[in-house]
Design a protein around this motif. Structure first.
Motif, PDB file in Angstrom:
ATOM      1  N   ASN A  18       0.816  -1.218   0.000  1.00 38.95           N
ATOM      2  CA  ASN A  18       0.000   0.000   0.000  1.00 38.95           C
ATOM      3  C   ASN A  18       0.848   1.266   0.000  1.00 38.95           C
ATOM      4  O   ASN A  18       0.318   2.363  -0.171  1.00 38.95           O
ATOM      5  CB  ASN A  18      -0.904   0.035   1.242  1.00 38.95           C
ATOM      6  N   LEU A  19       2.136   1.111   0.224  1.00 39.96           N
ATOM      7  CA  LEU A  19       3.027   2.271   0.335  1.00 39.96           C
ATOM      8  C   LEU A  19       3.563   2.619  -1.049  1.00 39.96           C
ATOM      9  O   LEU A  19       4.405   1.919  -1.606  1.00 39.96           O
ATOM     10  CB  LEU A  19       4.173   1.949   1.294  1.00 39.96           C
ATOM     11  N   GLN A  20       3.046   3.705  -1.607  1.00 43.74           N
ATOM     12  CA  GLN A  20       3.384   4.099  -2.970  1.00 43.74           C
ATOM     13  C   GLN A  20       4.701   4.873  -3.023  1.00 43.74           C
ATOM     14  O   GLN A  20       4.964   5.726  -2.177  1.00 43.74           O
ATOM     15  CB  GLN A  20       2.269   4.972  -3.560  1.00 43.74           C
ATOM     16  N   ARG A  21       5.492   4.575  -4.027  1.00 41.19           N
ATOM     17  CA  ARG A  21       6.750   5.281  -4.248  1.00 41.19           C
ATOM     18  C   ARG A  21       6.587   6.277  -5.393  1.00 41.19           C
ATOM     19  O   ARG A  21       5.794   6.082  -6.296  1.00 41.19           O
ATOM     20  CB  ARG A  21       7.859   4.278  -4.579  1.00 41.19           C
ATOM     21  N   TRP A  22       7.362   7.361  -5.323  1.00 42.92           N
ATOM     22  CA  TRP A  22       7.366   8.385  -6.375  1.00 42.92           C
ATOM     23  C   TRP A  22       5.940   8.897  -6.657  1.00 42.92           C
ATOM     24  O   TRP A  22       5.587   9.181  -7.794  1.00 42.92           O
ATOM     25  CB  TRP A  22       7.963   7.825  -7.670  1.00 42.92           C
ATOM     26  N   ASP A  35       7.546  -3.929  -3.642  1.00 44.14           N
ATOM     27  CA  ASP A  35       8.252  -4.317  -4.866  1.00 44.14           C
ATOM     28  C   ASP A  35       9.679  -3.792  -4.883  1.00 44.14           C
ATOM     29  O   ASP A  35      10.611  -4.471  -5.337  1.00 44.14           O
ATOM     30  CB  ASP A  35       7.497  -3.805  -6.094  1.00 44.14           C
ATOM     31  N   LYS A  36       9.863  -2.578  -4.400  1.00 43.17           N
ATOM     32  CA  LYS A  36      11.213  -2.005  -4.359  1.00 43.17           C
ATOM     33  C   LYS A  36      12.124  -2.848  -3.467  1.00 43.17           C
ATOM     34  O   LYS A  36      13.273  -3.149  -3.825  1.00 43.17           O
ATOM     35  CB  LYS A  36      11.137  -0.564  -3.840  1.00 43.17           C
ATOM     36  N   LEU A 200       9.016  -8.429 -13.248  1.00 49.64           N
ATOM     37  CA  LEU A 200       8.018  -9.082 -12.391  1.00 49.64           C
ATOM     38  C   LEU A 200       7.298  -8.073 -11.498  1.00 49.64           C
ATOM     39  O   LEU A 200       6.318  -8.416 -10.843  1.00 49.64           O
ATOM     40  CB  LEU A 200       8.680 -10.161 -11.539  1.00 49.64           C
ATOM     41  N   ARG A 201       7.758  -6.821 -11.482  1.00 52.23           N
ATOM     42  CA  ARG A 201       7.031  -5.754 -10.798  1.00 52.23           C
ATOM     43  C   ARG A 201       5.805  -5.313 -11.608  1.00 52.23           C
ATOM     44  O   ARG A 201       4.923  -4.634 -11.072  1.00 52.23           O
ATOM     45  CB  ARG A 201       7.942  -4.549 -10.558  1.00 52.23           C
ATOM     46  N   ARG A 211      -8.555  -6.941  -6.891  1.00 48.92           N
ATOM     47  CA  ARG A 211      -8.073  -7.026  -5.510  1.00 48.92           C
ATOM     48  C   ARG A 211      -7.484  -5.678  -5.088  1.00 48.92           C
ATOM     49  O   ARG A 211      -7.032  -4.908  -5.920  1.00 48.92           O
ATOM     50  CB  ARG A 211      -6.960  -8.071  -5.371  1.00 48.92           C
ATOM     51  N   VAL A 212      -7.490  -5.464  -3.777  1.00 51.32           N
ATOM     52  CA  VAL A 212      -6.818  -4.314  -3.179  1.00 51.32           C
ATOM     53  C   VAL A 212      -6.119  -4.793  -1.907  1.00 51.32           C
ATOM     54  O   VAL A 212      -6.762  -5.437  -1.069  1.00 51.32           O
ATOM     55  CB  VAL A 212      -7.824  -3.191  -2.838  1.00 51.32           C
ATOM     56  N   PRO A 213      -4.819  -4.489  -1.753  1.00 52.49           N
ATOM     57  CA  PRO A 213      -3.954  -3.872  -2.764  1.00 52.49           C
ATOM     58  C   PRO A 213      -3.563  -4.870  -3.841  1.00 52.49           C
ATOM     59  O   PRO A 213      -3.462  -6.070  -3.581  1.00 52.49           O
ATOM     60  CB  PRO A 213      -2.722  -3.457  -1.948  1.00 52.49           C
ATOM     61  N   GLU A 214      -3.350  -4.347  -5.034  1.00 48.40           N
ATOM     62  CA  GLU A 214      -2.790  -5.196  -6.077  1.00 48.40           C
ATOM     63  C   GLU A 214      -1.360  -5.557  -5.686  1.00 48.40           C
ATOM     64  O   GLU A 214      -0.593  -4.696  -5.282  1.00 48.40           O
ATOM     65  CB  GLU A 214      -2.784  -4.467  -7.421  1.00 48.40           C
ATOM     66  N   THR A 215      -1.028  -6.812  -5.779  1.00 53.19           N
ATOM     67  CA  THR A 215       0.344  -7.222  -5.501  1.00 53.19           C
ATOM     68  C   THR A 215       0.939  -7.850  -6.746  1.00 53.19           C
ATOM     69  O   THR A 215       0.227  -8.369  -7.596  1.00 53.19           O
ATOM     70  CB  THR A 215       0.409  -8.227  -4.335  1.00 53.19           C
ATOM     71  N   THR A 216       2.253  -7.794  -6.829  1.00 50.04           N
ATOM     72  CA  THR A 216       2.945  -8.296  -8.009  1.00 50.04           C
ATOM     73  C   THR A 216       3.679  -9.593  -7.684  1.00 50.04           C
ATOM     74  O   THR A 216       3.851  -9.967  -6.520  1.00 50.04           O
ATOM     75  CB  THR A 216       3.976  -7.271  -8.518  1.00 50.04           C
TER      76      THR A 216
END
Length: 374
Positions: A18-22, A35-36, A200-201, A211-216
């Motif tokens: 859930n933690l968004q980057r940039w 993912d990072k 794969l990200r 789904r929420v959160p979308e996961t990779t």
């Protein structure tokens, strides 16, 4: 009895999806902290393998993995501070920041194994960086640079974009003394391996199921790896077992970058398809992935990715894989996003976990997850 494999800690890792980057930039794709951190660990494996190969000095893999987890925890607690602000706080108010991180850690994860907490405190208060810390820091900046390449094309005229690029480049140059950093910067094949894993990200889990959160796929792989490491801490596994388990888990879905994900109902409903896919995956790994890595690593890499659930601690890794999938479905339903397919999958995964016999208390983990206020 307190354990390192604590659901509050596992959920902390999962919640990083859930933690968004940039998120102050135009982003061509969703970029999350989970993912990072996953991409960082793939890069850290490459850097550390180069360092071992070229310096003929053994990396302390247990320290590298655990310090990566400690760094991940600190990052999730400090959320999405801009790097410039984060580094200034570290420089000017590090003790106060670490005290805050520890208070939050104790509140969020109050039942963690005492030894794990003690080592986390030592990590926060350490002086300087070990060789393993420097490898992780270099991997962090290289993963950031990979993200930035995606962003730069979408934000070419944004204020400060060139300054950001210069700062990332400067940070990477600080670690050019690490053999793996030089190898990645100048060896195209190995960088292509990093780049391919990064794809794969973009690959979402639970294809066609909202789904929420979308996961990779890549984020899922890290969640499984972190879980098996915590389990190995609880069972007092030796260093060799920890290394093998963690990186087997981290790479367990890597063939999907070549084949894409084929959902279980399709695999099981078409006779012989699962075996055919496994054979094709092995072939693609040998012809596409292996040539991107130094030849000296080939046998070891194959031992990590071939049949990850079938040897060593494979059963325990499979339980962690199933638990991660269950969390993906369960949390989405708790957020209010579900479907017939998701609900059915969640129930089947839960039943499978409760029948497992891999030495992991799945009933306790499920009960703790379902009792959380999320």
């Amino acid at each position: 009895m307190r354990k390192a494999m604590d659901m509050s800690l596992i959920y902390t890792f999962f919640d990083a999806a859930n933690l968004q980057r940039w998120n102050d930039h135009l982003r061509p794709t969703n970029l999350t902290e989970l993912d990072k951190q996953a991409h960082k660990m793939v890069i850290a494996w490459v850097l550390a393998k180069f360092d071992e190969t070229e310096k003929d000095e053994k990396v302390d893999w247990r320290e590298l993995i655990e310090h990566a987890i400690f760094s991940f925890i600190r990052r999730t607690i400090l959320t999405d501070l801009k790097p410039q602000l984060f580094h200034r706080i570290v420089k000017e108010r590090e003790k106060e920041m670490n005290d805050f991180v520890l208070r939050e850690f104790d509140e969020r994860i109050p039942r963690i194994d005492e030894g794990f907490r003690e080592r986390f405190v030592m990590y926060l208060n350490r002086d300087g960086m070990s060789r393993e810390d420097r490898i992780l820091k270099a991997a962090h900046y290289l993963a950031t640079a990979w993200e930035f390449k995606l962003l730069h094309k979408a934000n070419p005229t944004m204020f400060g974009i060139d300054r950001t690029k210069e700062e990332i480049d400067r940070q990477i140059r600080e670690f050019e003394d690490i053999n793996g950093v030089k190898s990645l910067l100048f060896a195209k094949d190995t960088f292509d391996f990093i780049d391919l894993c990064g794809q794969l990200r973009f690959q979402k889990r639970w294809a066609r199921v909202p789904r929420v959160p979308e996961t990779t796929v890549l984020g899922h792989m890290l969640l499984v790896a972190n879980m098996i490491f915590l389990h190995d801490l609880d069972t007092k596994a030796d260093d060799a077992r920890m290394y093998k388990d963690y990186f087997t888990a981290l790479f367990h879905d890597i063939p999907e970058v070549l084949t894409k994900d084929v959902i279980t109902p399709i695999k099981t409903s078409i006779d012989g398809l699962d075996e055919l896919l496994s054979e094709y995956e092995r072939e693609m790994v040998s012809t596409t992935l292996l040539p991107l890595l130094p030849k000296e690593w080939h046998m070891e890499f194959l031992s990590l990715v071939d049949n990850p659930f079938g040897n060593g601690d494979g059963k325990a890794i499979k339980v962690c894989d199933t638990m991660a999938a269950y969390m993906e479905a369960y949390v989405s339903e708790r957020y209010g996003i579900s479907s017939g397919a998701l609900s059915k999958g969640k129930d089947e995964l839960r039943a499978r976990l409760l029948l497992s016999d891999a030495g992991i208390d799945t009933a306790e983990l499920i009960a703790r997850l379902e009792g959380m206020d999320i």
